[in-house]
Design an enzyme around this catalytic site. Structure first.
Site, short mmCIF file in Angstrom:
data_model
loop_
_atom_site.label_atom_id
_atom_site.label_comp_id
_atom_site.label_asym_id
_atom_site.label_seq_id
_atom_site.Cartn_x
_atom_site.Cartn_y
_atom_site.Cartn_z
N LYS A 121 6.60 2.13 -3.66
CA LYS A 121 5.51 1.89 -4.61
C LYS A 121 5.94 2.03 -6.08
O LYS A 121 5.41 1.34 -6.94
CB LYS A 121 4.33 2.82 -4.33
CG LYS A 121 3.56 2.38 -3.09
CD LYS A 121 2.15 2.92 -3.07
CE LYS A 121 1.31 2.25 -2.00
NZ LYS A 121 1.73 2.62 -0.63
N GLU A 167 -7.10 3.22 -8.53
CA GLU A 167 -7.74 4.03 -7.50
C GLU A 167 -6.66 4.41 -6.49
O GLU A 167 -5.58 3.82 -6.46
CB GLU A 167 -8.85 3.26 -6.78
CG GLU A 167 -8.38 2.19 -5.82
CD GLU A 167 -7.88 0.94 -6.52
OE1 GLU A 167 -8.36 0.67 -7.64
OE2 GLU A 167 -7.00 0.26 -5.97
N SER A 182 9.76 1.58 4.46
CA SER A 182 9.04 1.56 3.18
C SER A 182 8.83 2.95 2.57
O SER A 182 8.70 3.06 1.36
CB SER A 182 7.70 0.85 3.36
OG SER A 182 6.95 1.43 4.40
C1 LIG Z 1 1.29 2.02 0.56
C2 LIG Z 1 2.34 1.95 1.59
C3 LIG Z 1 2.49 0.84 2.45
C4 LIG Z 1 1.54 -0.31 2.46
O1 LIG Z 1 1.51 -1.10 1.32
P1 LIG Z 1 2.14 -2.56 1.25
O2 LIG Z 1 1.60 -3.09 -0.02
O3 LIG Z 1 1.69 -3.33 2.45
O4 LIG Z 1 3.61 -2.39 1.24
C5 LIG Z 1 3.54 0.84 3.36
N1 LIG Z 1 4.40 1.87 3.44
C6 LIG Z 1 4.30 2.95 2.63
C7 LIG Z 1 5.28 4.05 2.79
C8 LIG Z 1 3.27 3.03 1.69
O5 LIG Z 1 3.17 4.12 0.91
#
Ligand SMILES: *Cc1c(COP(=O)(O)O)cnc(C)c1O
Length: 393
Positions: free
Chosen positions: A87, A109, A376
């Site tokens: 993020k 938010e 992610s």
């Molecule tokens: C917020 C988040 C997501 C989902 O958001 P995308 O916009 O679909 O990438 C996925 N993995 C993690 C670790 C997150 O914090």
């Protein structure tokens, strides 16, 4: 891929009131100026290298791959970003844009608090005020992230109406933004919202795919045969996919959360079960009830429970460049418990969806093939919840 009005095929656009449309055009114009500036490109590179921890590595999952006996599994380690997920890639970009536009404050938010923490971090580092709107119920549930945001100097504003959850927080944040458009920038947390946000957030996340392609070629001599990423709004997935989108021999898989099952309200698989509709200022595939309102959604991973998906994903689905598949809560949990023991990595519940599907896929492929999974985020934020609810396995 998109046209000048932000349409990916028939999806995307800016379905907002006239005065907001004017503001979106200002944002678009400023963003176009900014991204062409050599000083901006250098600053972004500098921040990524010296503060954020980029490039993030690619790790070969040796133990897991050997146990499966199929395709070799590699992880792109977005969990190693500062604040623990991808993020920050777009939050830094959005805050730099706010400053370039001469804004005094950023507004956002947050649901579980991940976007809020990344925003608060980027704002502290770049020296701008940050207001985060959060449902009163989420504030109680996600106390550690509330405390993080406050430590980072952000103002956390409790939203007390309705379900006191994410939807109300979006409404309140947006209202606050409308009251003060001149001095503030509303910072969206994924590749969603009106044009230019889906394009801009994608551009900021493309670094994942650019690095990954180079790293796979350097480390293995080949492109991966498949790339797998989880899809909430779709920012981490678009980020890694964009590195390989023109390499048609690379299969791309977006993993949606199937939660507790296929019944409306039990999942958040918007590509699989959504219909064409408009939500939060853009056209996409939307999970809707019989009256055409956004339906309640659910996933064990709170970062994935969004009733729609970024317009570029809806388009990539239509042209069949990306295959959208589903993983349910139970399959996600299995991956969440497996990965720490096999590879010494605790994945976020969101990322565990991608891991679960990657494992399934690896079993069907021979051992000369390679699968790249986007990890992610890290799972530290989920440990408390998983241990209380499911215990050790
Ligand atoms: C917020 C988040 C997501 C989902 O958001 P995308 O916009 O679909 O990438 C996925 N993995 C993690 C670790 C997150 O914090």
């Amino acid at each position: 891929m998109e046209n000048s009005l932000g349409f990916f095929g028939k999806f995307g656009g800016a379905y907002v009131s006239d005065n907001l449309k004017t503001e979106m055009q200002k944002i678009q114009k400023s963003y176009n100026e900014l991204k062409a500036k050599q000083s901006f490109i250098s600053e972004m590179k500098y921040i990524r290298r010296t503060y954020q921890g980029r490039p993030t590595p690619i790790s070969y999952a040796k133990n897991l791959s050997q146990e499966i006996g199929g395709a070799k599994i590699y992880f792109k380690r977005e969990d190693l970003n500062h604040t623990g997920s991808h993020k920050l890639n777009h939050c830094i970009g959005e805050v730099l844009l706010a400053k370039y536009m001469g804004k005094k404050k950023v507004i956002a938010e947050t649901g579980a608090g991940q976007h809020g923490v990344a925003m608060a971090t980027a704002s502290a580092y770049l020296g701008i005020k940050c207001d985060i709107y959060m449902g009163a119920k989420d504030i109680v549930k996600e106390k550690p992230n509330v405390q993080r945001m406050q430590l980072l100097g952000a103002k956390v504003i409790s939203v007390e109406h309705g379900q006191q959850s994410l939807k109300e927080a979006v409404d309140s944040a947006f209202e606050a933004y409308l009251q003060d458009v001149d001095n503030s920038l509303y910072c969206i947390g994924s590749v969603v919202g009106p044009h230019p946000f889906p394009s801009m957030i994608r551009d900021y996340q493309m670094i994942i795919g650019e690095e990954a392609k180079e790293q796979m070629l350097a480390d293995t001599g080949n492109l991966p045969n498949a790339v797998v990423a989880c899809v909430g709004g779709g920012s981490n997935a678009i980020g890694i996919f964009s590195g390989f989108i023109n390499d048609t021999q690379v299969a791309l898989y977006g993993v949606e959360p199937l939660g507790k099952g296929t019944k409306l309200g039990s999942h958040a698989a918007a590509v699989a079960y959504g219909k064409e509709g408009i939500i939060h200022g853009f056209k996409s595939l939307v999970l809707m009830d019989n009256d055409g309102n956004p339906a309640p959604v659910y996933s064990i991973a709170s970062g994935l429970d969004y009733p729609s998906v970024g317009p570029e994903h809806a388009y990539l689905h239509t042209i069949k460049r990306v295959k959208y598949v589903q993983i349910n809560d139970e399959e996600c949990l299995e991956a969440f418990y497996t990965l720490p023991k096999k590879e010494g990595i605790i994945p976020a519940l969101e990322s565990a969806h991608a891991v679960a599907y990657g494992i399934k896929l690896a079993k069907q492929m021979s051992s000369e093939k390679q699968i790249l999974i986007n990890l992610s985020g890290r799972g530290d934020k989920d440990i408390d919840f998983v241990m209380k609810k499911y215990g050790l396995r």
